[in-house]
Design a protein around this motif. Structure first.
Motif, PDB file in Angstrom:
ATOM      1  N   ALA A  58     -58.838  51.068 -92.458  1.00 20.80           N
ATOM      2  CA  ALA A  58     -58.696  50.484 -91.128  1.00 20.80           C
ATOM      3  C   ALA A  58     -57.460  49.593 -91.155  1.00 20.80           C
ATOM      4  CB  ALA A  58     -59.931  49.678 -90.754  1.00 20.80           C
ATOM      5  N   ALA A  59     -56.756  49.514 -90.029  1.00 25.13           N
ATOM      6  CA  ALA A  59     -55.520  48.732 -89.955  1.00 25.13           C
ATOM      7  C   ALA A  59     -55.735  47.493 -89.102  1.00 25.13           C
ATOM      8  CB  ALA A  59     -54.392  49.571 -89.374  1.00 25.13           C
ATOM      9  N   VAL A  60     -55.195  46.352 -89.573  1.00 22.49           N
ATOM     10  CA  VAL A  60     -55.159  45.134 -88.768  1.00 22.49           C
ATOM     11  C   VAL A  60     -53.695  44.753 -88.567  1.00 22.49           C
ATOM     12  CG1 VAL A  60     -57.405  44.357 -89.577  1.00 22.49           C
ATOM     13  CG2 VAL A  60     -55.360  43.573 -90.762  1.00 22.49           C
ATOM     14  N   GLY A  61     -53.418  44.168 -87.407  1.00 23.03           N
ATOM     15  CA  GLY A  61     -52.049  43.790 -87.077  1.00 23.03           C
ATOM     16  C   GLY A  61     -51.629  44.388 -85.754  1.00 23.03           C
ATOM     17  N   VAL A  62     -50.631  43.761 -85.121  1.00 22.52           N
ATOM     18  CA  VAL A  62     -50.160  44.184 -83.801  1.00 22.52           C
ATOM     19  C   VAL A  62     -48.650  44.356 -83.837  1.00 22.52           C
ATOM     20  CG1 VAL A  62     -52.058  43.024 -82.606  1.00 22.52           C
ATOM     21  CG2 VAL A  62     -49.921  41.768 -83.031  1.00 22.52           C
ATOM     22  N   GLY A  63     -48.129  44.956 -82.791  1.00 20.75           N
ATOM     23  CA  GLY A  63     -46.692  45.128 -82.665  1.00 20.75           C
ATOM     24  C   GLY A  63     -46.001  43.799 -82.409  1.00 20.75           C
ATOM     25  N   ARG A  64     -44.840  43.626 -83.016  1.00 17.27           N
ATOM     26  CA  ARG A  64     -44.191  42.323 -82.957  1.00 17.27           C
ATOM     27  C   ARG A  64     -43.536  42.051 -81.604  1.00 17.27           C
ATOM     28  NH1 ARG A  64     -39.087  43.544 -87.058  1.00 17.27           N
ATOM     29  NH2 ARG A  64     -37.764  44.627 -85.540  1.00 17.27           N
ATOM     30  N   ASP A  65     -43.287  43.104 -80.797  1.00 19.48           N
ATOM     31  CA  ASP A  65     -42.580  42.900 -79.536  1.00 19.48           C
ATOM     32  C   ASP A  65     -43.485  42.354 -78.434  1.00 19.48           C
ATOM     33  OD1 ASP A  65     -40.408  43.875 -80.878  1.00 19.48           O
ATOM     34  OD2 ASP A  65     -40.288  45.775 -79.772  1.00 19.48           O
ATOM     35  N   ASP A  66     -44.733  42.877 -78.349  1.00 17.38           N
ATOM     36  CA  ASP A  66     -45.607  42.482 -77.256  1.00 17.38           C
ATOM     37  C   ASP A  66     -46.964  41.967 -77.710  1.00 17.38           C
ATOM     38  OD1 ASP A  66     -46.788  44.805 -78.144  1.00 17.38           O
ATOM     39  OD2 ASP A  66     -46.899  45.763 -76.162  1.00 17.38           O
ATOM     40  N   GLY A  67     -47.204  41.912 -79.019  1.00 17.13           N
ATOM     41  CA  GLY A  67     -48.499  41.454 -79.496  1.00 17.13           C
ATOM     42  C   GLY A  67     -49.600  42.474 -79.314  1.00 17.13           C
ATOM     43  N   VAL A  68     -49.228  43.708 -78.969  1.00 15.12           N
ATOM     44  CA  VAL A  68     -50.229  44.780 -78.811  1.00 15.12           C
ATOM     45  C   VAL A  68     -49.788  45.974 -79.672  1.00 15.12           C
ATOM     46  CG1 VAL A  68     -51.526  46.223 -77.187  1.00 15.12           C
ATOM     47  CG2 VAL A  68     -50.726  43.956 -76.478  1.00 15.12           C
ATOM     48  N   ALA A  69     -48.932  46.809 -79.127  1.00 19.03           N
ATOM     49  CA  ALA A  69     -48.537  48.023 -79.842  1.00 19.03           C
ATOM     50  C   ALA A  69     -47.036  48.229 -79.929  1.00 19.03           C
ATOM     51  CB  ALA A  69     -49.178  49.246 -79.183  1.00 19.03           C
ATOM     52  N   ALA A  70     -46.249  47.495 -79.144  1.00 22.49           N
ATOM     53  CA  ALA A  70     -44.810  47.754 -79.095  1.00 22.49           C
ATOM     54  C   ALA A  70     -44.093  47.101 -80.272  1.00 22.49           C
ATOM     55  CB  ALA A  70     -44.219  47.234 -77.788  1.00 22.49           C
TER      56      ALA A  70
END
Length: 272
Positions: A58-70
């Motif tokens: 399982a992966a934890v962490g978000v995209g650095r641009d928008d805090g979601v997936a970007a």
């Protein structure tokens, strides 16, 4: 444990474009079978591809641009048969660390760290894991980011310790959680950012096993080998309470294709 900068998948890398090497990234991970894997430069579609091929994680962490997936992720992939994720989050290296996409310290692109508090299903002990990607240009950003992370971990650990003290389930708990920091520091072993972590009492897993090895480096740029000018810039660093059984750098190439422009660094660890 393993740290692996997998190179972002939309780069114009010719023969080393992501579709040509993604299977070799999966093979490298499968061969080492880490319980904890920190990846850097992972875009959401790359993470999704890895998780489809490696369903134990399982992966934890978000995209650095928008805090979601970007944008790029500094994700932690956790072997769910071994560990349960108790809490996790992503922090931006800036004066506004909870604001997605924020920059402050000389870096022109966002830089992040993802953290997780894991419970080991084998013995019920817990550990903190941090995965970071420091800036590739700004030395002030690298140094301030490391100082921030060390202070933030201390604050987070103290807060967790206070909660545990008030929780009946942790009355007489065996050990405080150990801590591990991994990632692409964009900093070699002579850099002040890396040395600041070492000065705080953390050890390099690789150097515990190979204290005097003259290693060319971990950044390859898809060239003929590691770039000795950059040195070892991918690290697994350990707080107190760890014993290192073995550690190394995987420098394999699959025919003419490198899995990434960085070599993964791995370590086999146990508690002291």
């Amino acid at each position: 444990a393993m740290t692996f900068n997998i190179r972002y998948g939309t780069a114009n890398d010719g023969a080393h474009a992501w579709p040509n090497r993604s299977g070799f990234v999966v093979t490298t991970i499968r061969d080492h079978a880490p319980h904890i894997l920190g990846v850097q430069e992972a875009l959401r579609f790359q993470l999704d591809e890895l998780l489809r091929s490696l369903p134990r994680y399982a992966a934890v962490g978000v995209g650095r641009d928008d805090g979601v997936a970007a944008g790029e992720h500094a994700a932690i992939l956790v072997d769910t048969a071994r560990f349960q994720v108790e809490s996790s989050g992503t922090t931006w290296f800036s004066d506004t660390p909870t604001v997605p996409g924020s920059t402050s310290w000389g870096n022109t692109i966002p830089r992040i760290t993802t953290w997780a508090l894991l419970r080991d299903r084998s013995d019920d002990e817990r550990l903190w894991v941090y995965n970071l990607h420091l800036d590739h240009q700004s030395q002030p950003s690298r140094e301030r980011s490391v100082a921030f992370l060390l202070a933030e971990h201390q604050r987070r650990a103290d807060s967790q310790r206070a909660r545990d003290a008030n929780a009946a389930e942790f009355a007489g708990a065996r050990n405080p959680p150990r801590v591990m920091l991994m990632g692409d520091f964009n900093s070699n072993e002579q850099n002040a950012a890396y040395l600041a972590v070492r000065a705080a009492g953390w050890r390099s897993a690789f150097r515990v096993i190979h204290p005097d090895d003259d290693v060319p480096g971990t950044f390859t740029a898809f060239g003929a080998g590691a770039d000795p000018a950059t040195g070892v810039i991918d690290h697994i660093l350990l707080g107190p309470g760890w014993r290192v059984i073995d550690a190394g750098i995987d420098s394999r190439r699959f025919g003419a294709i490198w899995p990434s422009d960085h070599f993964p660094v791995w370590a086999i660890l146990t508690a002291n």
